[in-house]
Design a protein around this motif. Sequence first.
Motif, short mmCIF file in Angstrom:
data_model
loop_
_atom_site.label_atom_id
_atom_site.label_comp_id
_atom_site.label_asym_id
_atom_site.label_seq_id
_atom_site.Cartn_x
_atom_site.Cartn_y
_atom_site.Cartn_z
N GLN A 119 -36.20 -1.59 -16.74
CA GLN A 119 -35.08 -0.83 -17.36
C GLN A 119 -35.83 0.33 -17.83
N ALA A 120 -36.80 0.64 -18.18
CA ALA A 120 -37.65 1.78 -18.95
C ALA A 120 -37.81 2.77 -17.95
N LEU A 121 -38.13 2.12 -16.46
CA LEU A 121 -38.43 2.92 -15.45
C LEU A 121 -37.24 3.86 -14.85
N LYS A 138 -27.60 14.75 -20.91
CA LYS A 138 -27.83 13.37 -20.27
C LYS A 138 -29.28 12.99 -20.04
N ALA A 139 -29.98 13.97 -19.82
CA ALA A 139 -31.61 13.78 -19.51
C ALA A 139 -32.00 13.22 -20.88
N SER A 140 -31.80 14.02 -22.15
CA SER A 140 -32.46 13.63 -23.31
C SER A 140 -31.97 12.00 -23.58
N GLN A 141 -30.78 11.64 -23.33
CA GLN A 141 -30.47 10.47 -23.77
C GLN A 141 -31.16 9.46 -22.89
N TYR A 142 -31.47 9.58 -21.70
CA TYR A 142 -32.10 8.71 -20.91
C TYR A 142 -33.64 8.81 -21.30
N TYR A 143 -34.07 10.11 -21.57
CA TYR A 143 -35.48 9.90 -21.90
C TYR A 143 -35.78 8.95 -23.24
N TYR A 150 -40.17 1.58 -23.27
CA TYR A 150 -41.55 1.51 -23.17
C TYR A 150 -42.41 0.96 -24.40
N VAL A 151 -41.89 1.46 -25.55
CA VAL A 151 -42.51 0.97 -27.07
C VAL A 151 -42.39 -0.59 -26.90
N GLU A 152 -41.12 -0.87 -26.71
CA GLU A 152 -40.57 -2.36 -27.19
C GLU A 152 -41.37 -3.00 -26.09
N LYS A 158 -48.14 4.65 -22.21
CA LYS A 158 -46.99 5.27 -21.36
C LYS A 158 -46.42 5.95 -22.40
N ALA A 159 -45.68 5.49 -23.59
CA ALA A 159 -44.76 6.03 -24.35
C ALA A 159 -45.46 7.11 -25.19
N ASP A 160 -46.63 7.36 -25.33
CA ASP A 160 -47.45 8.57 -25.87
C ASP A 160 -47.48 9.45 -24.82
N HIS A 161 -47.84 9.24 -23.61
CA HIS A 161 -47.80 10.00 -22.34
C HIS A 161 -46.49 10.66 -22.48
N PHE A 162 -45.62 9.84 -22.39
CA PHE A 162 -44.01 10.20 -22.10
C PHE A 162 -43.72 11.20 -23.21
N ARG A 163 -43.81 10.84 -24.57
CA ARG A 163 -43.59 11.88 -25.75
C ARG A 163 -44.37 13.08 -25.51
#
Length: 168
Positions: A119-121, A138-143, A150-152, A158-163
Motif C-alpha cells: 500500500q505504501a509502495l 495529487k502527488a502531495s496527497q499520495y506522498y 512507511y512509518v506505520e 525509508k520514511a526518512d529517505h522519503f521525507r
Amino acid sequence: MLVAYMFDDIELAIKMVEKYLDLKNPFEGLVVGSEVIFLYGLTSFAQARKTKEAIWKNRAHEALKKVKKLAKDSPSNYQHKLLLLEAECAFTAGRKSEATEKYEQAVIFSRNNKFIQDQALSNELAAKFHAEECNYCKASQYYGKAHALYVEWGATGKADHFRENFPF
C-alpha cells in the motif's frame, strides 16, 4: 533487491534480480520467487521510462504476464501487485487516465488485503506518476499517505529517505 529498489537504486536492483534469474529459479514456486518477478517488473518499467529501450518494456511485460497468472491463482495475494504493474505499464505507455485508475485500485486492493508495505509502495508510485504529470496537489496527497504508511510499517529508514528526497 527490494531495498535497492525502495531507495531508488534501479540499476542495482536490476543487477540483483538478473543474478537471481541466472540461478535458474531456485525458489520457483515459493513466495520469494514471485516477489522477485514482481520487483523485476517494477524495475523494468522504471528503466524503460528512463532509457526508452525496448528491451526493458519487453522484460516488464514478461513479468506482468507471470504476475497476471499469480493473481488469477491467488487474487488476495497478487491482485494488488498486478494492478500496480498495470499502472506502471500504463504510465510507461502514456495512458494517463488508465494509470491513474490502476494506481488507485492498487492502493485499495493492497489496503483491503492488509499488505501495508505494498500500500505504501502503491501510494509512492502514484505520487511519482502525478508529480511527473505536474499534478502536484495529487502527488502531495499520495506522498503524504506513502510516508505515513512507511512509518506505520516500521520502515523508518525509508520514511526518512522519503521525507529528505521528495519535495512534498
